[in-house]
Design an enzyme around this catalytic site. Structure first.
Site, PDB file in Angstrom:
ATOM      1  N   ASP A   9       0.522  -1.285  -0.394  1.00 38.61           N
ATOM      2  CA  ASP A   9       0.099  -0.185  -0.267  1.00 38.61           C
ATOM      3  C   ASP A   9       0.667   1.434  -0.106  1.00 38.61           C
ATOM      4  OD1 ASP A   9      -1.549   2.142   0.549  1.00 38.61           O
ATOM      5  OD2 ASP A   9      -2.399   0.820   2.804  1.00 38.61           O
ATOM      6  N   ILE A  10       0.960   2.333  -1.260  1.00 39.73           N
ATOM      7  CA  ILE A  10       1.393   3.367  -0.620  1.00 39.73           C
ATOM      8  C   ILE A  10       1.483   4.031  -0.130  1.00 39.73           C
ATOM      9  CG2 ILE A  10       0.195   4.534  -2.339  1.00 39.73           C
ATOM     10  CD1 ILE A  10       2.411   6.323  -3.751  1.00 39.73           C
ATOM     11  N   ASP A  33      -6.858   7.730  -4.268  1.00 40.94           N
ATOM     12  CA  ASP A  33      -7.017   8.838  -3.751  1.00 40.94           C
ATOM     13  C   ASP A  33      -7.708   8.757  -2.842  1.00 40.94           C
ATOM     14  OD1 ASP A  33      -7.218  11.949  -3.740  1.00 40.94           O
ATOM     15  OD2 ASP A  33      -9.105  11.396  -5.701  1.00 40.94           O
ATOM     16  N   SER A 116      -4.093   6.377 -13.953  1.00 41.39           N
ATOM     17  CA  SER A 116      -4.830   5.587 -14.373  1.00 41.39           C
ATOM     18  C   SER A 116      -5.103   4.394 -14.506  1.00 41.39           C
ATOM     19  CB  SER A 116      -4.141   6.947 -16.154  1.00 41.39           C
ATOM     20  OG  SER A 116      -4.704   7.976 -16.166  1.00 41.39           O
ATOM     21  N   THR A 117      -4.477   3.792 -14.343  1.00 42.46           N
ATOM     22  CA  THR A 117      -4.730   2.112 -14.338  1.00 42.46           C
ATOM     23  C   THR A 117      -5.593   1.798 -13.626  1.00 42.46           C
ATOM     24  OG1 THR A 117      -3.367   1.156 -12.800  1.00 42.46           O
ATOM     25  CG2 THR A 117      -2.226   1.751 -15.483  1.00 42.46           C
ATOM     26  N   GLY A 118      -6.779   2.498 -13.274  1.00 45.17           N
ATOM     27  CA  GLY A 118      -8.162   1.662 -12.441  1.00 45.17           C
ATOM     28  C   GLY A 118      -9.127   2.791 -12.625  1.00 45.17           C
ATOM     29  N   VAL A 119     -10.068   3.370 -12.130  1.00 43.51           N
ATOM     30  CA  VAL A 119     -11.067   4.179 -12.578  1.00 43.51           C
ATOM     31  C   VAL A 119     -10.839   4.329 -13.673  1.00 43.51           C
ATOM     32  CG1 VAL A 119     -12.681   5.791 -11.849  1.00 43.51           C
ATOM     33  CG2 VAL A 119     -11.496   4.288 -10.225  1.00 43.51           C
TER      34      VAL A 119
END
Ligand code: AR6
Length: 168
Positions: A9-10, A33, A116-119
Site C-alpha cells: 500500500d503506497i 486517492d 490511470s490504470t484503475g478507474v
C-alpha cells in the site's frame, strides 16, 4: 539513483513524497486517492481546497500530514479513450511533472502508483512502459532524487513492472 518496486500500500511508505492519482478537483475520490486521503487525515483535504484543482498531466504538491510520507504530489492522469486522445503524452507528463516538482523541492525519494490504470482504464502494460521509460530518462538529470519506487498494488502490475525493470 535507484528504481525499485514495492508490492504494498503506497500510504505505508516512508518516502519524501508519494504521488496521488487524483481527479481534477483534487477533492478526493476512490482508489488510491481515497486511500491517501483516509491515511493523511482531513487536513490534506483542507490544503487541497486551496489549490484550485489541477489539469490532466499536471502536478501539485501538499504536505503529507498523518502519512509517513512527508509530501503528497497530486497529479491527474488521463482517462483512457482508446489511445487517440493524447493519452500517452498526458500520462508521460504526469510522471515528468511529478519528478520535476520533487526535484524543485529537493526531495530524495518518490513513490508512484500505477496512474490511470484503475478507474481511468488505461491498459496496464502500456501505462507501465510509459512510467518506466520517463523515470529512466529522468535518472540522468536527477540531482536531489535518489530513489523512485513503483507501487504495484495488484499482482498483474507487479509482474508487468518486474519484467520491464528486468528487461531494461
Ligand atoms: N496503494 C497503491 N496503489 C493503489 C492503492 C494503494 N493503497 N489503491 C489502489 N491502487 P485508481 P486512476 C492502485 O483507480 O485510474 C479516483 O477516484 C490501483 O490498483 O486509484 O488514475 C480519483 O479521484 C491502480 O493500479 O486511479 C480519480 O477520479 C492504481 O492505483 C480516479 O480514481 C490507480 O487506480 C483516478 O483513476
Amino acid at each position: 539513483m535507484r528504481l525499485r518496486l514495492d508490492a504494498g500500500d503506497i500510504t505505508q511508505l516512508y518516502v519524501d513524497a508519494i504521488v496521488n492519482a487524483a481527479k481534477k478537483s483534487l477533492l478526493g475520490g476512490g482508489g488510491v486517492d481515497g486511500a491517501i486521503h483516509r491515511a493523511a487525515g482531513p487536513e490534506l483535504l483542507e490544503e487541497c481546497k486551496t489549490l484550485g484543482g489541477c489539469e490532466t498531466g499536471e502536478a501539485k504538491i501538499t504536505k503529507g500530514y498523518d502519512l509517513p510520507a512527508k509530501h503528497v504530489i497530486h497529479t491527474v492522469g488521463p482517462v483512457w479513450h482508446g489511445g487517440d486522445e493524447n493519452e500517452a503524452e498526458l500520462l508521460a507528463s504526469c510522471y515528468m511533472n511529478s519528478l520535476q516538482l520533487a526535484e524543485q523541492q529537493g526531495l530524495r525519494s518518490i513513490a508512484f502508483p500505477c496512474i490511470s490504470t484503475g478507474v481511468y482504464g488505461y491498459p496496464k502494460q502500456q501505462a507501465a512502459a510509459i512510467a518506466v521509460s520517463v523515470c529512466k530518462m529522468f535518472t540522468s538529470n536527477a540531482q536531489s532524487l535518489k530513489e523512485i519506487i513503483f507501487s504495484c498494488y495488484d499482482d498483474e502490475s507487479l509482474a508487468i513492472y518486474r519484467q520491464l525493470l528486468t528487461d531494461s
